[in-house]
Design a protein around this motif. Sequence first.
Motif, PDB file in Angstrom:
ATOM      1  N   VAL A 131      10.740   5.071  -4.093  1.00 18.36           N
ATOM      2  CA  VAL A 131       9.873   3.980  -4.551  1.00 18.36           C
ATOM      3  C   VAL A 131      10.691   2.713  -4.763  1.00 18.36           C
ATOM      4  O   VAL A 131      10.246   1.603  -4.424  1.00 18.36           O
ATOM      5  CB  VAL A 131       9.144   4.394  -5.847  1.00 18.36           C
ATOM      6  N   GLY A 132      11.888   2.860  -5.308  1.00 19.39           N
ATOM      7  CA  GLY A 132      12.747   1.696  -5.488  1.00 19.39           C
ATOM      8  C   GLY A 132      13.120   1.034  -4.176  1.00 19.39           C
ATOM      9  O   GLY A 132      13.093  -0.201  -4.061  1.00 19.39           O
ATOM     10  N   PHE A 133      13.455   1.826  -3.163  1.00 18.23           N
ATOM     11  CA  PHE A 133      13.790   1.275  -1.850  1.00 18.23           C
ATOM     12  C   PHE A 133      12.589   0.541  -1.238  1.00 18.23           C
ATOM     13  O   PHE A 133      12.743  -0.536  -0.643  1.00 18.23           O
ATOM     14  CB  PHE A 133      14.254   2.379  -0.903  1.00 18.23           C
ATOM     15  N   VAL A 134      11.409   1.127  -1.373  1.00 19.49           N
ATOM     16  CA  VAL A 134      10.206   0.471  -0.840  1.00 19.49           C
ATOM     17  C   VAL A 134       9.958  -0.847  -1.571  1.00 19.49           C
ATOM     18  O   VAL A 134       9.562  -1.846  -0.956  1.00 19.49           O
ATOM     19  CB  VAL A 134       8.988   1.408  -0.960  1.00 19.49           C
ATOM     20  N   ALA A 135      10.200  -0.865  -2.879  1.00 22.88           N
ATOM     21  CA  ALA A 135      10.020  -2.100  -3.648  1.00 22.88           C
ATOM     22  C   ALA A 135      10.971  -3.198  -3.158  1.00 22.88           C
ATOM     23  O   ALA A 135      10.588  -4.373  -3.090  1.00 22.88           O
ATOM     24  CB  ALA A 135      10.238  -1.834  -5.134  1.00 22.88           C
ATOM     25  N   ILE A 136      12.192  -2.818  -2.812  1.00 25.70           N
ATOM     26  CA  ILE A 136      13.146  -3.799  -2.274  1.00 25.70           C
ATOM     27  C   ILE A 136      12.647  -4.354  -0.941  1.00 25.70           C
ATOM     28  O   ILE A 136      12.651  -5.580  -0.706  1.00 25.70           O
ATOM     29  CB  ILE A 136      14.536  -3.157  -2.111  1.00 25.70           C
ATOM     30  N   LEU A 137      12.206  -3.465  -0.058  1.00 29.05           N
ATOM     31  CA  LEU A 137      11.667  -3.907   1.238  1.00 29.05           C
ATOM     32  C   LEU A 137      10.455  -4.802   1.058  1.00 29.05           C
ATOM     33  O   LEU A 137      10.264  -5.781   1.791  1.00 29.05           O
ATOM     34  CB  LEU A 137      11.305  -2.693   2.097  1.00 29.05           C
ATOM     35  N   PHE A 184       3.101   0.347 -14.062  1.00 24.74           N
ATOM     36  CA  PHE A 184       3.635  -0.103 -12.775  1.00 24.74           C
ATOM     37  C   PHE A 184       2.655   0.212 -11.644  1.00 24.74           C
ATOM     38  O   PHE A 184       2.493  -0.586 -10.715  1.00 24.74           O
ATOM     39  CB  PHE A 184       4.977   0.567 -12.495  1.00 24.74           C
ATOM     40  N   PHE A 185       2.015   1.374 -11.710  1.00 22.20           N
ATOM     41  CA  PHE A 185       1.021   1.732 -10.702  1.00 22.20           C
ATOM     42  C   PHE A 185      -0.096   0.686 -10.650  1.00 22.20           C
ATOM     43  O   PHE A 185      -0.481   0.221  -9.570  1.00 22.20           O
ATOM     44  CB  PHE A 185       0.444   3.111 -11.017  1.00 22.20           C
ATOM     45  N   ALA A 186      -0.598   0.295 -11.823  1.00 16.59           N
ATOM     46  CA  ALA A 186      -1.642  -0.727 -11.877  1.00 16.59           C
ATOM     47  C   ALA A 186      -1.118  -2.068 -11.378  1.00 16.59           C
ATOM     48  O   ALA A 186      -1.832  -2.828 -10.713  1.00 16.59           O
ATOM     49  CB  ALA A 186      -2.160  -0.864 -13.302  1.00 16.59           C
ATOM     50  N   TYR A 187       0.135  -2.368 -11.677  1.00 14.14           N
ATOM     51  CA  TYR A 187       0.763  -3.607 -11.200  1.00 14.14           C
ATOM     52  C   TYR A 187       0.821  -3.626  -9.674  1.00 14.14           C
ATOM     53  O   TYR A 187       0.509  -4.642  -9.031  1.00 14.14           O
ATOM     54  CB  TYR A 187       2.171  -3.691 -11.797  1.00 14.14           C
ATOM     55  N   ALA A 188       1.204  -2.499  -9.080  1.00 14.54           N
ATOM     56  CA  ALA A 188       1.275  -2.402  -7.624  1.00 14.54           C
ATOM     57  C   ALA A 188      -0.118  -2.519  -6.999  1.00 14.54           C
ATOM     58  O   ALA A 188      -0.277  -3.126  -5.925  1.00 14.54           O
ATOM     59  CB  ALA A 188       1.938  -1.088  -7.215  1.00 14.54           C
ATOM     60  N   VAL A 189      -1.118  -1.948  -7.651  1.00  8.79           N
ATOM     61  CA  VAL A 189      -2.494  -2.085  -7.161  1.00  8.79           C
ATOM     62  C   VAL A 189      -2.908  -3.557  -7.161  1.00  8.79           C
ATOM     63  O   VAL A 189      -3.551  -4.043  -6.216  1.00  8.79           O
ATOM     64  CB  VAL A 189      -3.450  -1.240  -8.028  1.00  8.79           C
ATOM     65  N   SER A 190      -2.537  -4.276  -8.224  1.00  6.99           N
ATOM     66  CA  SER A 190      -2.854  -5.706  -8.278  1.00  6.99           C
ATOM     67  C   SER A 190      -2.182  -6.461  -7.140  1.00  6.99           C
ATOM     68  O   SER A 190      -2.785  -7.350  -6.526  1.00  6.99           O
ATOM     69  CB  SER A 190      -2.386  -6.288  -9.621  1.00  6.99           C
ATOM     70  N   ARG A 221       0.829  -1.213   0.000  1.00  8.48           N
ATOM     71  CA  ARG A 221       0.000   0.000   0.000  1.00  8.48           C
ATOM     72  C   ARG A 221       0.862   1.260   0.000  1.00  8.48           C
ATOM     73  O   ARG A 221       0.521   2.255  -0.662  1.00  8.48           O
ATOM     74  CB  ARG A 221      -0.922  -0.019   1.216  1.00  8.48           C
ATOM     75  N   VAL A 222       1.979   1.235   0.739  1.00  7.43           N
ATOM     76  CA  VAL A 222       2.904   2.369   0.718  1.00  7.43           C
ATOM     77  C   VAL A 222       3.451   2.564  -0.694  1.00  7.43           C
ATOM     78  O   VAL A 222       3.577   3.691  -1.179  1.00  7.43           O
ATOM     79  CB  VAL A 222       4.051   2.155   1.717  1.00  7.43           C
TER      80      VAL A 222
END
Length: 326
Positions: free
Chosen positions: A89-95, A149-155, A25-26
């Motif tokens: 955003v990249g750091f959050v994706a890694i976490l 990517f936004f839609a991918y993250a929502v999924s 969600r973040v």
Amino acid sequence: MSSKSPQPESATRLPNHAAPLWLARVLVCLTFPLIWVGGLVTTYDAGMAVPDWPTTYGYNLFAYPVATWIAGPFDLFIEHGHRLLGAVVGFVAILLVVAVWRNESRRWVRWFAVGALLLVIAQGLLGGARVLLDQRTLAMIHACVGPAFFAYAVSLCAFLSPNWRAAASEQPVGGRLRNLALLTAVLAFFQLLIGAQVRHVKVDASPHVFGMVVMFHIAVAIVLAGHIAVLAWTARRPPFVGVRAGGPAAVLFVLVLAQLILGGATWVVKWGWPGGLSMGYTVVANSFWQALIVTAHVAVGSLILGFAVLCAVRVMRGVRAESLVI
């Protein structure tokens, strides 16, 4: 001697921690303003405000003087800010990938999270190549990958949600709602591609070609709006109420109405009133209101794509729930 009643298999397979869903969600909440700032970069034609990459005027991205960034030209402010937010955003994706692999039992969800990280990396490389090569075509591709990517993250948020596992697989959804939801998502992304063509039109393009692209953009917008209206109506009717697609579909309907208004406002602030109608003012390029309206039009387009994909994956969960649980 007391005995414990056996628990359903679905209950024993639930993730032990809420960190993956929270981080997903973040990621979504950070990606939307990233798209907004990226839209501002295009609106102000600030893509080359920083001519080097991955450095900023020779500085490490995070070591660039804050005073120079804040007090510098506005195009430098938004371009460097866009890079900083993209790095976050990249750091959050890694976490998120770490949290999913530590807490998620479904293998396909794990790899889906890895896909999010790969998309972030690809988007960063696209942005860097756009700067190094100074190509508008790469800028257009970069502008399309962001909403995707936004839609991918929502999924991913939908897949990690407790409601995903709780969906009732014994109530399959008919083909009508499934086809409506999938086609709406495809149309939303197609419309976004056309919008990117309008935004990144070549400076030497003929007025006739540009006018055709704009008219096609308007025509697809009308088709998409009608499609979303039918989807919202269908999702609220029996026997589809239990699929939990009615909420996203209703939001989609509101968003598309707002987008139509923003599209008309974008036309007015960019090219004036249709038919040469004079309203007693002059359109000023890159004025505050023009930048706000045009960029909002771009950002709402990404929201439409995100909710369209959310509606589609929820419907598909109802259609093929047993094949999605691994």
